[in-house]
Design a protein around this motif. Sequence first.
Motif, short mmCIF file in Angstrom:
data_model
loop_
_atom_site.label_atom_id
_atom_site.label_comp_id
_atom_site.label_asym_id
_atom_site.label_seq_id
_atom_site.Cartn_x
_atom_site.Cartn_y
_atom_site.Cartn_z
N ALA A 260 67.07 61.75 -43.20
CA ALA A 260 66.82 63.11 -42.24
C ALA A 260 66.64 64.11 -43.08
O ALA A 260 65.83 64.81 -42.75
CB ALA A 260 68.20 62.89 -41.28
N GLU B 128 63.34 64.06 -44.71
CA GLU B 128 62.33 64.40 -43.81
C GLU B 128 62.26 65.86 -43.35
O GLU B 128 61.10 66.61 -43.56
CB GLU B 128 62.73 63.74 -42.39
N GLU B 129 63.34 66.46 -43.21
CA GLU B 129 63.29 67.94 -42.82
C GLU B 129 62.63 68.59 -44.02
O GLU B 129 61.92 69.60 -43.96
CB GLU B 129 64.69 68.21 -42.48
N GLN C 205 59.13 68.24 -44.66
CA GLN C 205 58.44 68.99 -43.59
C GLN C 205 58.38 70.32 -43.69
O GLN C 205 57.32 70.93 -43.66
CB GLN C 205 59.21 68.49 -42.33
N THR D 22 65.51 66.66 -35.98
CA THR D 22 64.61 65.86 -36.59
C THR D 22 65.23 64.28 -36.68
O THR D 22 64.20 63.47 -37.00
CB THR D 22 64.13 66.39 -38.09
N GLU D 23 66.18 64.31 -36.51
CA GLU D 23 67.11 63.01 -36.70
C GLU D 23 66.70 62.42 -35.51
O GLU D 23 66.74 61.19 -35.53
CB GLU D 23 68.56 63.25 -37.07
N GLY E 80 63.99 62.01 -33.96
CA GLY E 80 62.45 61.11 -34.20
C GLY E 80 62.32 60.55 -35.43
O GLY E 80 62.61 61.27 -36.56
N ALA E 81 61.28 59.75 -35.74
CA ALA E 81 61.00 59.17 -36.91
C ALA E 81 60.18 60.16 -37.61
O ALA E 81 60.23 60.16 -39.00
CB ALA E 81 60.45 57.88 -36.65
N GLY F 271 60.36 63.57 -37.35
CA GLY F 271 60.74 65.08 -37.39
C GLY F 271 60.10 66.02 -36.44
O GLY F 271 60.65 67.06 -36.46
N PHE F 272 59.48 65.40 -35.64
CA PHE F 272 58.68 66.26 -34.55
C PHE F 272 59.14 65.63 -33.16
O PHE F 272 57.89 65.12 -32.64
CB PHE F 272 57.29 66.66 -34.85
#
Lengths: 187, 397
Positions: free
Chosen positions: A34, A37-38, A41, B53-54, B56-57, B59-60
Amino acid sequence: MTHGSKDAGDLGGWLAESYDRSFRTACLLLGNRADAEEAVQEAFLRAWRFRASLGTGASLTPWLYRVVVNTCWSKLRREVPHRDRRADASGLDGIASTAISPEEHSGRDELSRSLVRALGELPAHLRVVVVLRYYADLNDGQIAIAIGRRPGTVKSRLHEARSRLAANAELRGLAVEDDDAAEEGFS
Amino acid sequence: MTMIEERALRAALREAAESIPVPDLGAEQILRAAERLDARPRVGFASRTRRGTESGASGFPDEHRADGDALAARRRRPRRRVLAVAAAVTAVLVISLGALATLHGARSSNLTASNAPRTAAGLAPSATPAPNDHSPGSGGVGYGPLAGTATGAQQTPTTPTLPSGAVGQSSEVEETGEVDLTVGPGQLGGVLTRLTNLATAQGGFVASTQVEAGGASATPPSSGSITLQVPEAGFGAVVAQVRTFGKVTLLTTKGTDVTGQYVDLQARIAALTASRQQYLTIMTKASSISDILAVQAQLDSLQTQIEQLQGQLQVLTSETTYGTLVVALSEHAGHPAPVHHRPSGIDRAWHGALSGFAAAFDGLIRIAGPALFVLLCVAALAVLGRWAWRETRRRTL
């Protein structure tokens, strides 16, 4: 790929190509999907926002890694310390374990898992250079750009990181004598 | 010492990394959001919880809200920081202004108190004596060697505040002062004459004079004192003039408010006068000798009391009309004539060495203060620099 023109379409395509590697780099650095991903992004949005200042050619990749690394470092410094460090170590371990089915646990897989565990135990400043060198395939100069340090610092950190990893009991099989390692590492 | 083998490390790390599953639409959705970010104005980013973000896969989780959330989060941080700094600066300014206003108010109050008019006490509502105010009854302020100043200090007689209840009554202040002057050899007589002329010119007089002449060898030197009675209105001017007649070694002035005593005496005299008037009325109606004698005895007693009080009132009036200034004069001893002799070469060398040593020692002491200050500054800068360096190191990889 050259993005001297800073064209949005070209940049978008290049970022899409770089996503997998950036995401996995962030995963290895942060030990958490997680967070990774953040971080990616945020790094990509930042890269997009500041695409006018993008370098060209060879300097583009280290520039992107620099953004990713800085974002990861910010997360490590501000957010991850609030969580349980042990959980992070197990998180790194979990990245590998969840990705590989129990049936695939061959000797080599075990080695990868051990390496990921050992990586999680390294300090962040050493973990970064190891990941950038041996996973992202950046050279000393590019890593220096990515972390904002001198190439000499990168070399010494790599040396220290390899030395620490060699001291890990689970990675004894990858250890070699100092002279050979030194020659390879500083060549 | 052993090192990890690079090829094996690279292979193992790559294998471990490749086993990490990547979100399918991660890059695509980020780029889509980035393009939307370009299309929208840079203000008004939608808020989102950080851990959103967690859910959804990619992050959006919500396409309508996710645009530029990461950048918005990063923008909020500095904005919050700027707001915090602005708030801190504002607080410091407000506190400083408040402190300044308080200090200014206190100073104004002191000035009001010290500049209150002598008459009409009711017109001086803020007559709170200040710490340094020369308030009546509090005694004078002495300046001189005992007070730590060798040359004496200047204390201008100030106007005391009036006691409460004295509304409509002029303030009656008894001013006294003492000045110790050192004059040059042989100047004692001249200064005494000038002091006498000064008192006379101000409408005052010399109450007493005392002079002790020195011996022929001027050891001890001549000294004396003179007591001046000067009108209260010119008391301050006289003190100022006296200070110019020589070197002031002590200057003390004192103002005592005797308005209360003044009013009390007047009231008692008025009451006794009224009683006497009543006894006089009774006297006119007395028919027997015994009554007349009894009334006469009372009248005599009252008259005595009235005269006593009137005497006290006159003394008080005199004291408040004229201020008393006692000037003590002394001649300073003349410097003995230096004995000239031709120093020998060794003498000169010895004195030169001594003076050089003293000069070097003086210089050492003199530079010790600035050196210490510089050292402290350098130490403070070093501490700050070390802290900043550590902060920088901590914030960067």
